[in-house]
Design a protein around this motif. Structure first.
Motif, PDB file in Angstrom:
ATOM      1  N   CYS A  62       0.840  -1.195   0.000  1.00 17.10           N
ATOM      2  CA  CYS A  62       0.000   0.000   0.000  1.00 17.10           C
ATOM      3  C   CYS A  62       0.877   1.248   0.000  1.00 17.10           C
ATOM      4  O   CYS A  62       1.805   1.362   0.810  1.00 17.10           O
ATOM      5  CB  CYS A  62      -0.905   0.006   1.237  1.00 17.10           C
ATOM      6  N   PHE A  63       0.563   2.183  -0.875  1.00 20.14           N
ATOM      7  CA  PHE A  63       1.369   3.388  -1.059  1.00 20.14           C
ATOM      8  C   PHE A  63       0.600   4.607  -0.563  1.00 20.14           C
ATOM      9  O   PHE A  63      -0.517   4.878  -1.023  1.00 20.14           O
ATOM     10  CB  PHE A  63       1.737   3.551  -2.534  1.00 20.14           C
ATOM     11  N   PHE A  68      -7.017   1.175   6.265  1.00 17.50           N
ATOM     12  CA  PHE A  68      -6.148   2.354   6.282  1.00 17.50           C
ATOM     13  C   PHE A  68      -6.847   3.539   6.945  1.00 17.50           C
ATOM     14  O   PHE A  68      -6.263   4.209   7.807  1.00 17.50           O
ATOM     15  CB  PHE A  68      -5.722   2.722   4.860  1.00 17.50           C
ATOM     16  N   ASP A  69      -8.066   3.801   6.550  1.00 20.30           N
ATOM     17  CA  ASP A  69      -8.790   4.956   7.095  1.00 20.30           C
ATOM     18  C   ASP A  69      -8.982   4.856   8.603  1.00 20.30           C
ATOM     19  O   ASP A  69      -8.850   5.850   9.328  1.00 20.30           O
ATOM     20  CB  ASP A  69     -10.154   5.106   6.413  1.00 20.30           C
ATOM     21  N   VAL A  70      -9.272   3.655   9.092  1.00 21.14           N
ATOM     22  CA  VAL A  70      -9.605   3.480  10.504  1.00 21.14           C
ATOM     23  C   VAL A  70      -8.376   3.284  11.382  1.00 21.14           C
ATOM     24  O   VAL A  70      -8.310   3.830  12.490  1.00 21.14           O
ATOM     25  CB  VAL A  70     -10.564   2.273  10.676  1.00 21.14           C
ATOM     26  N   ASN A  71      -7.374   2.554  10.878  1.00 23.24           N
ATOM     27  CA  ASN A  71      -6.295   2.103  11.762  1.00 23.24           C
ATOM     28  C   ASN A  71      -4.913   2.677  11.483  1.00 23.24           C
ATOM     29  O   ASN A  71      -4.036   2.580  12.354  1.00 23.24           O
ATOM     30  CB  ASN A  71      -6.193   0.569  11.679  1.00 23.24           C
ATOM     31  N   VAL A  72      -4.686   3.231  10.305  1.00 25.11           N
ATOM     32  CA  VAL A  72      -3.327   3.626   9.947  1.00 25.11           C
ATOM     33  C   VAL A  72      -3.191   5.125   9.740  1.00 25.11           C
ATOM     34  O   VAL A  72      -2.247   5.757  10.240  1.00 25.11           O
ATOM     35  CB  VAL A  72      -2.858   2.881   8.667  1.00 25.11           C
ATOM     36  N   ARG A  73      -4.115   5.734   9.017  1.00 25.76           N
ATOM     37  CA  ARG A  73      -3.973   7.124   8.584  1.00 25.76           C
ATOM     38  C   ARG A  73      -3.606   8.074   9.725  1.00 25.76           C
ATOM     39  O   ARG A  73      -2.703   8.901   9.603  1.00 25.76           O
ATOM     40  CB  ARG A  73      -5.262   7.597   7.920  1.00 25.76           C
ATOM     41  N   ALA A 101       1.107  12.042   0.879  1.00 24.70           N
ATOM     42  CA  ALA A 101       0.410  13.163   1.514  1.00 24.70           C
ATOM     43  C   ALA A 101      -0.759  12.662   2.372  1.00 24.70           C
ATOM     44  O   ALA A 101      -1.839  13.233   2.380  1.00 24.70           O
ATOM     45  CB  ALA A 101      -0.070  14.164   0.471  1.00 24.70           C
ATOM     46  N   ASN A 102      -0.512  11.561   3.081  1.00 26.60           N
ATOM     47  CA  ASN A 102      -1.489  10.950   3.989  1.00 26.60           C
ATOM     48  C   ASN A 102      -2.735  10.445   3.273  1.00 26.60           C
ATOM     49  O   ASN A 102      -3.796  10.314   3.884  1.00 26.60           O
ATOM     50  CB  ASN A 102      -1.879  11.914   5.111  1.00 26.60           C
ATOM     51  N   GLU A 103      -2.616  10.178   1.967  1.00 22.52           N
ATOM     52  CA  GLU A 103      -3.704   9.584   1.196  1.00 22.52           C
ATOM     53  C   GLU A 103      -3.223   8.257   0.615  1.00 22.52           C
ATOM     54  O   GLU A 103      -2.101   8.156   0.117  1.00 22.52           O
ATOM     55  CB  GLU A 103      -4.136  10.505   0.052  1.00 22.52           C
ATOM     56  N   LEU A 104      -4.071   7.249   0.679  1.00 22.75           N
ATOM     57  CA  LEU A 104      -3.761   5.961   0.073  1.00 22.75           C
ATOM     58  C   LEU A 104      -3.947   6.098  -1.433  1.00 22.75           C
ATOM     59  O   LEU A 104      -5.072   6.172  -1.935  1.00 22.75           O
ATOM     60  CB  LEU A 104      -4.685   4.877   0.643  1.00 22.75           C
ATOM     61  N   VAL A 105      -2.836   6.140  -2.167  1.00 22.08           N
ATOM     62  CA  VAL A 105      -2.912   6.446  -3.597  1.00 22.08           C
ATOM     63  C   VAL A 105      -2.803   5.212  -4.485  1.00 22.08           C
ATOM     64  O   VAL A 105      -3.072   5.289  -5.692  1.00 22.08           O
ATOM     65  CB  VAL A 105      -1.815   7.461  -3.994  1.00 22.08           C
ATOM     66  N   GLY A 106      -2.410   4.076  -3.933  1.00 20.49           N
ATOM     67  CA  GLY A 106      -2.299   2.877  -4.751  1.00 20.49           C
ATOM     68  C   GLY A 106      -2.072   1.641  -3.905  1.00 20.49           C
ATOM     69  O   GLY A 106      -1.487   1.726  -2.816  1.00 20.49           O
ATOM     70  N   VAL A 107      -2.549   0.515  -4.399  1.00 24.98           N
ATOM     71  CA  VAL A 107      -2.363  -0.787  -3.742  1.00 24.98           C
ATOM     72  C   VAL A 107      -2.065  -1.811  -4.834  1.00 24.98           C
ATOM     73  O   VAL A 107      -2.622  -1.729  -5.935  1.00 24.98           O
ATOM     74  CB  VAL A 107      -3.625  -1.218  -2.958  1.00 24.98           C
ATOM     75  N   LEU A 132     -11.543  -6.933  -1.721  1.00 27.12           N
ATOM     76  CA  LEU A 132     -10.251  -6.749  -1.070  1.00 27.12           C
ATOM     77  C   LEU A 132      -9.857  -5.273  -1.031  1.00 27.12           C
ATOM     78  O   LEU A 132      -9.338  -4.780  -0.024  1.00 27.12           O
ATOM     79  CB  LEU A 132      -9.182  -7.557  -1.801  1.00 27.12           C
ATOM     80  N   LYS A 133     -10.128  -4.566  -2.110  1.00 28.19           N
ATOM     81  CA  LYS A 133      -9.817  -3.141  -2.148  1.00 28.19           C
ATOM     82  C   LYS A 133     -10.583  -2.395  -1.061  1.00 28.19           C
ATOM     83  O   LYS A 133     -10.030  -1.545  -0.360  1.00 28.19           O
ATOM     84  CB  LYS A 133     -10.149  -2.569  -3.530  1.00 28.19           C
ATOM     85  N   GLY A 134     -11.856  -2.733  -0.886  1.00 26.66           N
ATOM     86  CA  GLY A 134     -12.663  -2.091   0.147  1.00 26.66           C
ATOM     87  C   GLY A 134     -12.150  -2.377   1.548  1.00 26.66           C
ATOM     88  O   GLY A 134     -12.104  -1.487   2.403  1.00 26.66           O
TER      89      GLY A 134
END
Length: 334
Positions: A188-189, A225-230, A192-198, A217-219
């Motif tokens: 996962c890439f 990412f939104d809940v646990n990493v960002r 700027a704190n946005e997940l831009v690619g997987v 899987l994408k969802g």
């Protein structure tokens, strides 16, 4: 890339924050005497002597003169210097033994950033799975990846006075799971704190299940990412690897720097730098058919777990993929 970014990706820095969301791990701060042992190439390579009677190579010859008659031994002593004594790290060995037992009896080792994946061929198990201290020492001492951690971790940093080494080295013992499926690890890439690619992590094989489950899987990964990493990981630009379990839970495998020695796999760094997700949809790239495999990139899941050297079995995966690609091409020509 800044030194701070490299430091944030050390496992001893990120593991406490993601302990409940990653592979169970025991961390050990390494004494300088053991670090020096890993670096010392001025003497023949000897495994540490064991205070727990556990040996990575139990059938190896400890003393080549043992068993010869006294006259022969005496003659050899006149011409050959005695071998150096094996190093010993009794306190560290006992700590590691206890951690291995607590983790179920099998682990794979990792330093601050890297696992000795390039040295798996030398292990009795032919993998990174270890059950005792001497097996760990054998892998660490034989690995160029570990040497990079010890000597060159900050080579890509742009700081005016980047450090030559971290303040301390840590040995991470990570629980070994032999049943993990390579198709279920993803890179996962974050820009700027946005997940831009997987993309899928193992790109040398076509997995039909990924085609049918791609959107689900994408969802899962995007929500994780939104809940646990960002809001938890401190950097703005970074890469992280995740594993999706059969129960469809997402687990963190590792964090890596943006660019540097991190492989972009199915992307290029140029296109990742240009991605901006302003209301756009996240792209998950997978190998869509046998024609899409990338045989030049031998990776595995989790990447730290698997031997990627020639003769490991993954070279046969590459060979098989190339043969299947040629067979399909021949069929189409007909």
């Amino acid at each position: 890339m800044k030194e701070e970014e490299v430091n944030r990706c050390q496992i001893q820095n990120w593991y406490p924050k993601f302990k409940s969301l990653t592979i169970k791990t025991k961390l050990h701060k390494l004494p300088e005497s053991f670090v020096n042992y890993l670096l010392d190439d001025s003497v023949p390579f000897l495994l540490p002597s064991s205070v727990t009677n556990q040996n990575a190579m139990p059938n190896r010859i400890q003393n080549p003169d043992e068993g010869e008659d006294d006259e022969s031994s005496s003659s050899d002593d006149e011409t050959d210097p005695p071998p150096p004594p094996s190093p010993s790290f009794p306190e560290l060995e006992i700590e590691i033994r206890d951690s291995i037992e607590a983790l179920g009896g099998s682990i794979f080792p990792k330093l601050n950033w890297s696992a000795p994946k390039d040295a798996a061929w030398i292990s009795p198990s032919q993998s990174l799975s270890c059950s005792c201290f001497s097996e760990i020492a054998l892998l660490l001492r034989s690995s160029d990846s570990i040497l990079h951690d010890l000597c060159n971790a900050y080579d890509s940093c742009s700081d005016d006075k980047a450090s030559s080494r971290p303040e301390s080295f840590f040995l991470a013992l990570r629980k070994w799971y032999p049943s993990l499926k390579p198709e279920m690890e993803f890179r996962c890439f974050v820009k700027a704190n946005e997940l831009v690619g997987v993309c899928q992590r193992e790109v040398t094989t076509f997995y039909p299940v990924l085609v049918s489950e791609k959107e689900a899987l994408k969802g899962l990964i995007e929500e994780f990412f939104d809940v646990n990493v960002r809001s938890v990981f401190e950097l703005e630009d970074y890469v992280f690897d995740v594993y999706v379990t059969k129960e469809r839970r997402v687990k963190v495998v590792d964090f890596n720097t943006w660019c540097g020695s991190t492989l972009p796999l199915m992307f290029s760094w140029e296109e990742l730098e240009g991605f901006r997700r302003v209301g756009g949809e996240l792209e998950l790239r997978i190998v869509e058919s046998r024609r899409g495999v990338l045989p030049g990139l031998k990776t595995a899941v989790p990447y730290d777990y698997i031997d990627v050297s020639c003769g490991s079995g993954w070279d046969q995966v590459l060979k098989k993929a190339e043969e299947e690609f040629r067979d399909e091409s021949d069929d189409e020509d007909v």
